[in-house]
Each structure stands twice: as structure tokens, then as C-alpha cells.
Design an enzyme around this catalytic site. Structure first.
Site, PDB file in Angstrom:
ATOM      1  N   SER A 124       0.829  -1.208   0.000  1.00 30.08           N
ATOM      2  CA  SER A 124       0.000   0.000   0.000  1.00 30.08           C
ATOM      3  C   SER A 124       0.857   1.249   0.000  1.00 30.08           C
ATOM      4  O   SER A 124       1.950   1.265   0.576  1.00 30.08           O
ATOM      5  CB  SER A 124      -0.905  -0.019   1.245  1.00 30.08           C
ATOM      6  OG  SER A 124      -1.488   1.243   1.480  1.00 30.08           O
ATOM      7  N   TYR A 148      -1.337  -0.445  10.801  1.00 27.67           N
ATOM      8  CA  TYR A 148      -1.674  -1.080   9.510  1.00 27.67           C
ATOM      9  C   TYR A 148      -0.531  -0.840   8.513  1.00 27.67           C
ATOM     10  O   TYR A 148       0.008  -1.779   7.929  1.00 27.67           O
ATOM     11  CB  TYR A 148      -2.990  -0.512   8.966  1.00 27.67           C
ATOM     12  CG  TYR A 148      -3.152  -0.738   7.485  1.00 27.67           C
ATOM     13  CD1 TYR A 148      -2.964   0.301   6.586  1.00 27.67           C
ATOM     14  CD2 TYR A 148      -3.453  -1.997   6.989  1.00 27.67           C
ATOM     15  CE1 TYR A 148      -3.074   0.093   5.229  1.00 27.67           C
ATOM     16  CE2 TYR A 148      -3.570  -2.220   5.627  1.00 27.67           C
ATOM     17  CZ  TYR A 148      -3.371  -1.167   4.752  1.00 27.67           C
ATOM     18  OH  TYR A 148      -3.477  -1.377   3.408  1.00 27.67           O
ATOM     19  N   LYS A 152       2.438  -3.483   6.595  1.00 26.91           N
ATOM     20  CA  LYS A 152       2.773  -3.557   5.160  1.00 26.91           C
ATOM     21  C   LYS A 152       4.273  -3.356   4.961  1.00 26.91           C
ATOM     22  O   LYS A 152       4.927  -4.052   4.192  1.00 26.91           O
ATOM     23  CB  LYS A 152       1.995  -2.491   4.377  1.00 26.91           C
ATOM     24  CG  LYS A 152       0.496  -2.704   4.306  1.00 26.91           C
ATOM     25  CD  LYS A 152       0.134  -3.986   3.566  1.00 26.91           C
ATOM     26  CE  LYS A 152      -1.363  -4.124   3.363  1.00 26.91           C
ATOM     27  NZ  LYS A 152      -1.743  -5.377   2.685  1.00 26.91           N
TER      28      LYS A 152
HETATM   29  C1  WQD Z   1      -9.317   9.787   1.111  1.00 31.27           C
HETATM   30  C2  WQD Z   1      -9.525  11.282   1.333  1.00 31.27           C
HETATM   31  C3  WQD Z   1      -9.803  11.891   3.646  1.00 31.27           C
HETATM   32  C4  WQD Z   1     -13.617   9.769   4.181  1.00 31.27           C
HETATM   33  C5  WQD Z   1      -6.705   4.736   3.184  1.00 31.27           C
HETATM   34  C6  WQD Z   1      -5.574   3.890   3.702  1.00 31.27           C
HETATM   35  C7  WQD Z   1      -4.862   3.241   2.543  1.00 31.27           C
HETATM   36  C8  WQD Z   1      -5.850   2.464   1.737  1.00 31.27           C
HETATM   37  C9  WQD Z   1      -6.938   3.414   1.212  1.00 31.27           C
HETATM   38  C10 WQD Z   1      -6.045   0.180   2.430  1.00 31.27           C
HETATM   39  C11 WQD Z   1      -8.771  11.833   2.537  1.00 31.27           C
HETATM   40  C12 WQD Z   1     -11.078  12.173   2.859  1.00 31.27           C
HETATM   41  C13 WQD Z   1     -12.438  10.281   3.648  1.00 31.27           C
HETATM   42  C14 WQD Z   1     -14.650  10.652   4.574  1.00 31.27           C
HETATM   43  C15 WQD Z   1     -13.297  12.509   3.872  1.00 31.27           C
HETATM   44  N1  WQD Z   1      -6.448   1.436   2.519  1.00 31.27           N
HETATM   45  N2  WQD Z   1     -12.307  11.635   3.492  1.00 31.27           N
HETATM   46  N3  WQD Z   1     -14.456  12.010   4.410  1.00 31.27           N
HETATM   47  O1  WQD Z   1      -6.962   7.692   3.910  1.00 31.27           O
HETATM   48  O2  WQD Z   1      -6.123   8.102   1.539  1.00 31.27           O
HETATM   49  O3  WQD Z   1      -6.173   5.781   2.422  1.00 31.27           O
HETATM   50  O4  WQD Z   1      -7.562   3.974   2.371  1.00 31.27           O
HETATM   51  O5  WQD Z   1      -5.225  -0.303   1.715  1.00 31.27           O
HETATM   52  O6  WQD Z   1      -3.867   2.396   3.054  1.00 31.27           O
HETATM   53  O7  WQD Z   1      -4.655   4.738   4.369  1.00 31.27           O
HETATM   54  O8  WQD Z   1      -8.306   6.932   1.892  1.00 31.27           O
HETATM   55  O9  WQD Z   1     -10.667   7.114   1.287  1.00 31.27           O
HETATM   56  O10 WQD Z   1     -10.044   7.105   3.756  1.00 31.27           O
HETATM   57  O11 WQD Z   1      -9.537   9.124   2.360  1.00 31.27           O
HETATM   58  O12 WQD Z   1     -13.151  13.746   3.731  1.00 31.27           O
HETATM   59  O13 WQD Z   1     -15.747  10.239   5.095  1.00 31.27           O
HETATM   60  O14 WQD Z   1     -10.911  11.522   1.636  1.00 31.27           O
HETATM   61  O15 WQD Z   1      -9.535  12.935   4.572  1.00 31.27           O
HETATM   62  O16 WQD Z   1      -8.342  13.159   2.210  1.00 31.27           O
HETATM   63  P1  WQD Z   1      -6.853   7.239   2.499  1.00 31.27           P
HETATM   64  P2  WQD Z   1      -9.713   7.517   2.361  1.00 31.27           P
END
Ligand code: WQD
Length: 340
Positions: A124, A148, A152
Site C-alpha cells: 500500500s 496497519y 505492510k
Molecule cells: C481519502 C480522502 C480523507 C472519508 C486509506 C488507507 C490506505 C488504503 C486506502 C487500504 C482523505 C477524505 C475520507 C470521509 C473525507 N487502505 N475523506 N471524508 O486515507 O487516503 O487511504 O484507504 O489499503 O492504506 O490509508 O483513503 O478514502 O479514507 O480518504 O473527507 O468520510 O478523503 O480525509 O483526504 P486514504 P480515504
């Protein structure tokens, strides 16, 4: 050629099963269904027209995994099985160290004993932590900001050590950025248990009316519109990347680590607008405080995967949203039987 997919009934694994069959491989699913649904198997049969072999059990059961490898004469393994919720990993680190690192150790031991040394590992972009700049290349420093991500990073190091100890190991490490979307059939897709942690499934649930609004976690980041920027990649592109990685390992045989991303960043508000376009539905949102552990920007330089594997992502954000919407609107309860 039989390929074992640990966690193969999950989101990325199920989409990769379809791509493997289309490339002429025979996937064998190994899953304990702790974070996936048995209904996926019927859906996969509907899409591919063939029944998939499935072994129900835990990757931590080393002798059983070895038996599965032998019985199915597995030529290569794709390791998807593991826990992946960043927030949960902070609250329950031991669960993550045991299931993710312990699971990888168990799998590698079983593979070694069964004489199978070709592995594609689901890593990841979280191993990059908070990057000093973007786009991110594979030689960027790795740092973990949560258990997490730490698992990885440790598994990547374990694989590197295995390759030094025995160069016969053929190891493909794939660093996913942000997987989103669904198979165009609408039969399989992302089915998070409970309120989604990730942006795209949450937006989809708002659009379908399952959630009242989206909380936008901060709009004061150093990004074009102040909201977080990520590299969203269609799960179909990701699946194709796995097939290309396997073919490279079975062909040339050298091990590699590559980013699987589009090379383009999109903000939270970009995603909201694209989803409204794709679904024709409003996605109301409220500004909320920043989420602990979030970084401002994270997107890939995807050129190494293109030069090494001849692979690049081809789906647009509009297609990601259209396919995610088709899955969400057609399966409001995910894989659970609809209770209408
Ligand atoms: C994306 C953007 C949030 C939810 C994570 C893990 C990564 C992988 C993918 C497993 C950010 C914003 C999110 C919400 C929001 N997982 N957001 N409101 O954090 O980049 O990655 O998921 O493999 O390892 O770290 O993805 O989709 O959670 O967030 O504003 O309800 O959306 O702040 O900027 P992230 P995400």
C-alpha cells in the site's frame, strides 16, 4: 495454471479473479470470510461462467495452507488476505500484527514447504507515510504512521530478506494507491462492513440515500481546494496490474516493487463533483475537522510499473464513479440479501 488468491473473496481479490480468468489462469480462492461474503462466489460464477474453487479457512493455519498449495498444484500466489482499516489498527494493533504479519509468515512457510516461490503481495502507498513531495516514486523513504501501514512495511522487508536468502523467490510487491470503483457488470464491488472509512464508498452511500451527508475532513490543507488529494485508481486497472505482475514474475522472474496508481491526484471535492455527475444524485457534505493521520497529498509516479510491466491505468475518475454508482445503486445492501 492455478493461482492461489488469499483473501480472494474480498474487494481487490474478487476483481483480480475475473482478470486472471480472462488472462487464461485458474484462480483458487482461499478465504476465511471474516471481511468478505460467500455470495461473491456465485457473483463471480455469473460474471465468468465458471465455478471457482474455494478453500474456506485461515491463512494462519500453515499446514492447511501447505495442503491447499499441494492439492491445487498452485504455480503462484497473490496475497490479499489481511486487515486494512487504519483507524482500527490504531485501536487494535495486536490484531493487525498477528493477522497481517503472522499471516504473511504462515503463508511464506507453507509456500516454502510446498515448493511454490512465486508471490504477488498486496502492499500500500501507506508505506510512504507523509511524503515530502508528490508524485511519489518507489525509492521514496518509507515511514509508517499507523500499525496497519507498519505491517505492510514489515512484510515488504520480510519479502526482501527472503529474496536475499534464496534468489529462487520471485516476488512482486504492488503498492496500491486508492482503489475505487467496481466491475462494470455491477455484480461485484466494495462492500464495507458498517460505516465506510474510505471516501468513495461513503460518497456512494450518501448518493443512494443511505447516509445523510458526507463529512469532509478538513479544507485547510495545502492543496488546490484545501481538501485532501489522493490517487484514485479503478479496481479494474488494479486487477490488470496484478495479472501483468504475475506474468512478469512467471516470465523474466526478477522480483520488483512498483506503485499501482494513475499518477494523477484528485481532491475530496473533485470526487464529490464527479460522483454527482455520474449518479445524477446530490452528495450533500459538511465541513468537519481534519482526521488524525491524514496527509495533504498522496499520488503516484506510475512510470516504473509501465516500464517494468507494460501496465498503466486507463480508467478516468468519471468511470470510477459510474461503476461505483452502478454497484451501489444495484446492491444497496452490498452482498447481504436485500431486505426489501
Ligand atoms: C481519502 C480522502 C480523507 C472519508 C486509506 C488507507 C490506505 C488504503 C486506502 C487500504 C482523505 C477524505 C475520507 C470521509 C473525507 N487502505 N475523506 N471524508 O486515507 O487516503 O487511504 O484507504 O489499503 O492504506 O490509508 O483513503 O478514502 O479514507 O480518504 O473527507 O468520510 O478523503 O480525509 O483526504 P486514504 P480515504
Amino acid at each position: 495454471m492455478n493461482i492461489l488468491l488469499t483473501g480472494g473473496a474480498g474487494y481487490i481479490g474478487s476483481h483480480t479473479c475475473v482478470a486472471l480468468i480472462q488472462a487464461g489462469f485458474t484462480p483458487v480462492i482461499l478465504d476465511n470470510f471474516s471481511n468478505s461474503h460467500p455470495a461473491v462466489l456465485q457473483r463471480l460464477q455469473r460474471i465468468t461462467g465458471q465455478a471457482l474453487a474455494c478453500e474456506r479457512g485461515d491463512v494462519l493455519d500453515t499446514p492447511w495452507v501447505q495442503d491447499v498449495l499441494r492439492r491445487h498444484r498452485v504455480a503462484g500466489v497473490m496475497h490479499f488476505a489481511g486487515d486494512k482499516a487504519v483507524g482500527e489498527s490504531v485501536a487494535q494493533p495486536l490484531k493487525y500484527y498477528r493477522n497481517n504479519i503472522g499471516g504473511a509468515v504462515s503463508l511464506l512457510e507453507a509456500m516454502q514447504a510446498a515448493g511454490c516461490q512465486t508471490l504477488v503481495f498486496s502492499s500500500s502507498a501507506t508505506v510512504y507515510g507523509d511524503p515530502a513531495s508528490v508524485p511519489i516514486t518507489e525509492d521514496f523513504p518509507r515511514q509508517h504512521t499507523n500499525p496497519y501501514g507498519h505491517t505492510k512495511l514489515v512484510i515488504e522487508d520480510m519479502l526482501a530478506a527472503m529474496g536475499v536468502a534464496d534468489p529462487l523467490w520471485r516476488l512482486g510487491v504492488l503498492r496500491y494507491f486508492n482503489p475505487v470503483g467496481a466491475h462494470p457488470s455491477g455484480q461485484i464491488g466494495e462492500d464495507p462492513a458498517g460505516p465506510p472509512n474510505n471516501l468513495m464508498p461513503y460518497v456512494a452511500q450518501v448518493a443512494v440515500g443511505k447516509r445523510p451527508h458526507l463529512n469532509v475532513y478538513g479544507n485547510d490543507y495545502a492543496t488546490p481546494d484545501g481538501t485532501g488529494v489522493r490517487d484514485y485508481i479503478h479496481v479494474q486497472d488494479l486487477a490488470a496490474g496484478h495479472v501483468a505482475a504475475l506474468q512478469a514474475l512467471l516470465g523474466r522472474g526478477e522480483s520488483f516493487t512498483v506503485n499501482l496508481g494513475t499518477g494523477q491526484g484528485h481532491s475530496v471535492l473533485d470526487v464529490v463533483r464527479a460522483f454527482e455527475q455520474a449518479s445524477g444524485r446530490p452528495v450533500p457534505y459538511q465541513l468537519a475537522p481534519r482526521r488524525a493521520g491524514d496527509v495533504a497529498q498522496c499520488y503516484a509516479d506510475a512510470s516504473l510499473a509501465q516500464s517494468l510491466l507494460g501496465w498503466r491505468a486507463t480508467h478516468s475518475l468519471a468511470e470510477m464513479c459510474a461503476d461505483a454508482w452502478r454497484w451501489q445503486s444495484g446492491n444497496p445492501n452490498g452482498y447481504a440479501p436485500s431486505n426489501e
